[in-house]
Scaffold this motif. Structure first.
Motif, PDB file in Angstrom:
ATOM      1  N   HIS A   1       0.805  -1.147   0.104  1.00  0.00           N
ATOM      2  CA  HIS A   1      -0.156  -0.213   0.221  1.00  0.00           C
ATOM      3  C   HIS A   1       0.934   1.248  -0.155  1.00  0.00           C
ATOM      4  CE1 HIS A   1      -4.029  -1.424  -0.364  1.00  0.00           C
ATOM      5  NE2 HIS A   1      -3.616  -2.098   0.883  1.00  0.00           N
ATOM      6  N   ALA A   2       2.277   0.716   0.594  1.00  0.00           N
ATOM      7  CA  ALA A   2       2.824   2.417   1.151  1.00  0.00           C
ATOM      8  C   ALA A   2       3.128   2.665  -0.894  1.00  0.00           C
ATOM      9  CB  ALA A   2       3.955   2.269   1.237  1.00  0.00           C
ATOM     10  N   GLN A   3       3.472   1.779  -1.176  1.00  0.00           N
ATOM     11  CA  GLN A   3       4.168   1.659  -2.770  1.00  0.00           C
ATOM     12  C   GLN A   3       3.518   2.170  -3.542  1.00  0.00           C
ATOM     13  OE1 GLN A   3       3.631   0.185  -5.745  1.00  0.00           O
ATOM     14  NE2 GLN A   3       4.812   1.229  -6.912  1.00  0.00           N
ATOM     15  N   GLN A   4       2.063   1.569  -3.553  1.00  0.00           N
ATOM     16  CA  GLN A   4       1.126   2.292  -4.546  1.00  0.00           C
ATOM     17  C   GLN A   4       0.528   3.797  -4.559  1.00  0.00           C
ATOM     18  OE1 GLN A   4      -1.822   0.217  -7.086  1.00  0.00           O
ATOM     19  NE2 GLN A   4       0.693  -0.274  -7.422  1.00  0.00           N
ATOM     20  N   ALA A   5       0.632   3.532  -3.412  1.00  0.00           N
ATOM     21  CA  ALA A   5       0.213   5.247  -2.609  1.00  0.00           C
ATOM     22  C   ALA A   5       1.001   6.659  -3.309  1.00  0.00           C
ATOM     23  CB  ALA A   5       0.460   5.770  -1.198  1.00  0.00           C
ATOM     24  N   ALA A   6       2.708   6.150  -3.141  1.00  0.00           N
ATOM     25  CA  ALA A   6       3.300   6.337  -3.496  1.00  0.00           C
ATOM     26  C   ALA A   6       3.056   7.028  -5.353  1.00  0.00           C
ATOM     27  CB  ALA A   6       4.943   6.514  -3.164  1.00  0.00           C
ATOM     28  N   GLU A   7       3.333   6.064  -6.226  1.00  0.00           N
ATOM     29  CA  GLU A   7       2.637   5.353  -7.461  1.00  0.00           C
ATOM     30  C   GLU A   7       1.503   6.344  -7.947  1.00  0.00           C
ATOM     31  OE1 GLU A   7       1.135   2.232 -10.430  1.00  0.00           O
ATOM     32  OE2 GLU A   7       2.815   1.997  -8.911  1.00  0.00           O
ATOM     33  N   LYS A   8       0.248   6.617  -6.992  1.00  0.00           N
ATOM     34  CA  LYS A   8      -0.877   7.447  -6.956  1.00  0.00           C
ATOM     35  C   LYS A   8       0.070   8.896  -7.576  1.00  0.00           C
ATOM     36  CE  LYS A   8      -2.512   3.889  -7.947  1.00  0.00           C
ATOM     37  NZ  LYS A   8      -1.793   2.710  -8.999  1.00  0.00           N
ATOM     38  N   TYR A   9       0.146   8.865  -6.202  1.00  0.00           N
ATOM     39  CA  TYR A   9       0.808  10.243  -5.867  1.00  0.00           C
ATOM     40  C   TYR A   9       1.336  10.656  -7.282  1.00  0.00           C
ATOM     41  CZ  TYR A   9      -1.793  12.097  -1.764  1.00  0.00           C
ATOM     42  OH  TYR A   9      -1.850  11.968  -0.444  1.00  0.00           O
ATOM     43  N   LEU A  10       2.525  10.388  -7.035  1.00  0.00           N
ATOM     44  CA  LEU A  10       3.317  10.861  -9.063  1.00  0.00           C
ATOM     45  C   LEU A  10       2.938  10.571 -10.047  1.00  0.00           C
ATOM     46  CD1 LEU A  10       6.425   8.753  -7.655  1.00  0.00           C
ATOM     47  CD2 LEU A  10       6.286  11.120  -7.881  1.00  0.00           C
TER      48      LEU A  10
ATOM     49  N   PRO B   1       0.169   9.213 -17.799  1.00  0.00           N
ATOM     50  CA  PRO B   1       0.901   8.465 -17.198  1.00  0.00           C
ATOM     51  C   PRO B   1       1.362   7.245 -17.432  1.00  0.00           C
ATOM     52  CG  PRO B   1      -1.575   9.201 -15.284  1.00  0.00           C
ATOM     53  CD  PRO B   1      -1.083  10.186 -16.395  1.00  0.00           C
ATOM     54  N   PRO B   2       2.626   7.065 -17.574  1.00  0.00           N
ATOM     55  CA  PRO B   2       2.499   6.124 -18.461  1.00  0.00           C
ATOM     56  C   PRO B   2       2.463   5.140 -18.090  1.00  0.00           C
ATOM     57  CG  PRO B   2       4.836   6.730 -17.163  1.00  0.00           C
ATOM     58  CD  PRO B   2       3.606   7.942 -17.321  1.00  0.00           C
ATOM     59  N   ARG B   3       1.797   3.942 -18.512  1.00  0.00           N
ATOM     60  CA  ARG B   3       1.862   2.390 -17.826  1.00  0.00           C
ATOM     61  C   ARG B   3       2.987   1.267 -17.093  1.00  0.00           C
ATOM     62  NH1 ARG B   3      -3.940   0.449 -19.927  1.00  0.00           N
ATOM     63  NH2 ARG B   3      -4.888   2.618 -20.266  1.00  0.00           N
ATOM     64  N   ILE B   4       3.812   2.539 -15.870  1.00  0.00           N
ATOM     65  CA  ILE B   4       5.050   1.570 -15.448  1.00  0.00           C
ATOM     66  C   ILE B   4       4.627   1.852 -13.741  1.00  0.00           C
ATOM     67  CG2 ILE B   4       5.727   2.076 -17.094  1.00  0.00           C
ATOM     68  CD1 ILE B   4       7.229   4.289 -15.397  1.00  0.00           C
ATOM     69  N   HIS B   5       5.226   1.142 -13.080  1.00  0.00           N
ATOM     70  CA  HIS B   5       4.750   1.466 -12.057  1.00  0.00           C
ATOM     71  C   HIS B   5       6.284   1.838 -10.808  1.00  0.00           C
ATOM     72  CE1 HIS B   5       1.668  -0.361 -12.041  1.00  0.00           C
ATOM     73  NE2 HIS B   5       1.949  -1.585 -12.757  1.00  0.00           N
ATOM     74  N   ALA B   6       7.243   1.846 -11.875  1.00  0.00           N
ATOM     75  CA  ALA B   6       8.695   2.295 -11.418  1.00  0.00           C
ATOM     76  C   ALA B   6       9.146   3.884 -11.020  1.00  0.00           C
ATOM     77  CB  ALA B   6       9.874   1.857 -12.605  1.00  0.00           C
ATOM     78  N   LEU B   7       8.748   3.975 -10.061  1.00  0.00           N
ATOM     79  CA  LEU B   7       8.631   5.062  -8.339  1.00  0.00           C
ATOM     80  C   LEU B   7       9.716   5.724  -9.435  1.00  0.00           C
ATOM     81  CD1 LEU B   7       7.451   3.744  -5.181  1.00  0.00           C
ATOM     82  CD2 LEU B   7       6.440   4.691  -7.364  1.00  0.00           C
ATOM     83  N   PRO B   8      11.057   5.557  -9.482  1.00  0.00           N
ATOM     84  CA  PRO B   8      12.341   6.473  -9.924  1.00  0.00           C
ATOM     85  C   PRO B   8      12.283   7.401 -11.384  1.00  0.00           C
ATOM     86  CG  PRO B   8      13.588   4.437  -9.525  1.00  0.00           C
ATOM     87  CD  PRO B   8      11.626   3.986  -9.280  1.00  0.00           C
ATOM     88  N   GLU B   9      11.295   6.135 -12.466  1.00  0.00           N
ATOM     89  CA  GLU B   9      11.304   6.929 -13.545  1.00  0.00           C
ATOM     90  C   GLU B   9      10.052   8.362 -13.239  1.00  0.00           C
ATOM     91  OE1 GLU B   9      10.786   7.344 -17.418  1.00  0.00           O
ATOM     92  OE2 GLU B   9      12.192   6.869 -16.315  1.00  0.00           O
ATOM     93  N   LEU B  10       8.858   7.729 -12.729  1.00  0.00           N
ATOM     94  CA  LEU B  10       7.324   8.483 -12.886  1.00  0.00           C
ATOM     95  C   LEU B  10       8.258  10.077 -11.834  1.00  0.00           C
ATOM     96  CD1 LEU B  10       4.861   6.299 -11.193  1.00  0.00           C
ATOM     97  CD2 LEU B  10       5.336   7.246 -13.321  1.00  0.00           C
ATOM     98  N   LEU B  11       9.124   9.667 -11.074  1.00  0.00           N
ATOM     99  CA  LEU B  11       9.824  10.710 -10.640  1.00  0.00           C
ATOM    100  C   LEU B  11      10.521  11.463 -10.933  1.00  0.00           C
ATOM    101  CD1 LEU B  11      10.333  12.531  -7.613  1.00  0.00           C
ATOM    102  CD2 LEU B  11      12.137  11.161  -7.096  1.00  0.00           C
ATOM    103  N   ARG B  12      11.266  10.915 -12.397  1.00  0.00           N
ATOM    104  CA  ARG B  12      12.063  11.867 -12.756  1.00  0.00           C
ATOM    105  C   ARG B  12      10.862  12.814 -14.111  1.00  0.00           C
ATOM    106  NH1 ARG B  12      12.776  11.912 -17.960  1.00  0.00           N
ATOM    107  NH2 ARG B  12      11.683  10.257 -18.606  1.00  0.00           N
TER     108      ARG B  12
END
Length: 120
Positions: A23-32, A43-54
């Motif tokens: 749930h923590a990972q999912q929350a961060a993904e949704k915010y990004l 938003p891209p159909r990816i789950h990689a948080l570093p790429e979403l942050l980039r």
């Protein structure tokens, strides 16, 4: 993220640690991804948080901090093991309550940084 906090409830429950990290990972993904939408980026159909942050940093350069990068990298490690108990190549090992506590802190760091940018 509220779900992760409610599930964990500060207990030292090893059985719930994996669910909390999920749930923590999912929350961060949704915010990004929400931040990308606010800036008119699909938003891209990816789950990689570093790429979403980039991608988010392109729109909001002050998000390029070591604390947010550490949070994205830390949470990103939980994407696969919280969904699939055995990765290709063998078991991932149990997620600890210490990792769940850290995952919640990382998710809160991302949420608290991005939330104000979504409200205005």
């Amino acid at each position: 993220m509220e779900a992760a906090r409610l599930i964990f409830g500060g207990e030292s429950s090893q059985a719930l640690a994996s669910i909390v990290c999920f749930h923590a990972q999912q929350a961060a993904e949704k915010y990004l991804k929400s931040l990308l939408v606010v800036h008119d980026e699909e938003p891209p159909r990816i789950h990689a948080l570093p790429e979403l942050l980039r991608r988010a940093v392109v729109h909001v350069p002050d998000l390029n901090t070591s604390a947010l990068q550490d949070a994205a990298n830390g949470l990103d490690q939980f994407y696969v093991p919280t969904r699939y108990p055995i990765e290709i190549g063998g078991p991932t090992g149990p997620i600890t309550t210490d990792e769940a506590t850290e995952a919640l802190a990382w998710a809160e760091k991302i949420a608290s940084t991005i939330r104000p940018r979504l409200e205005g």
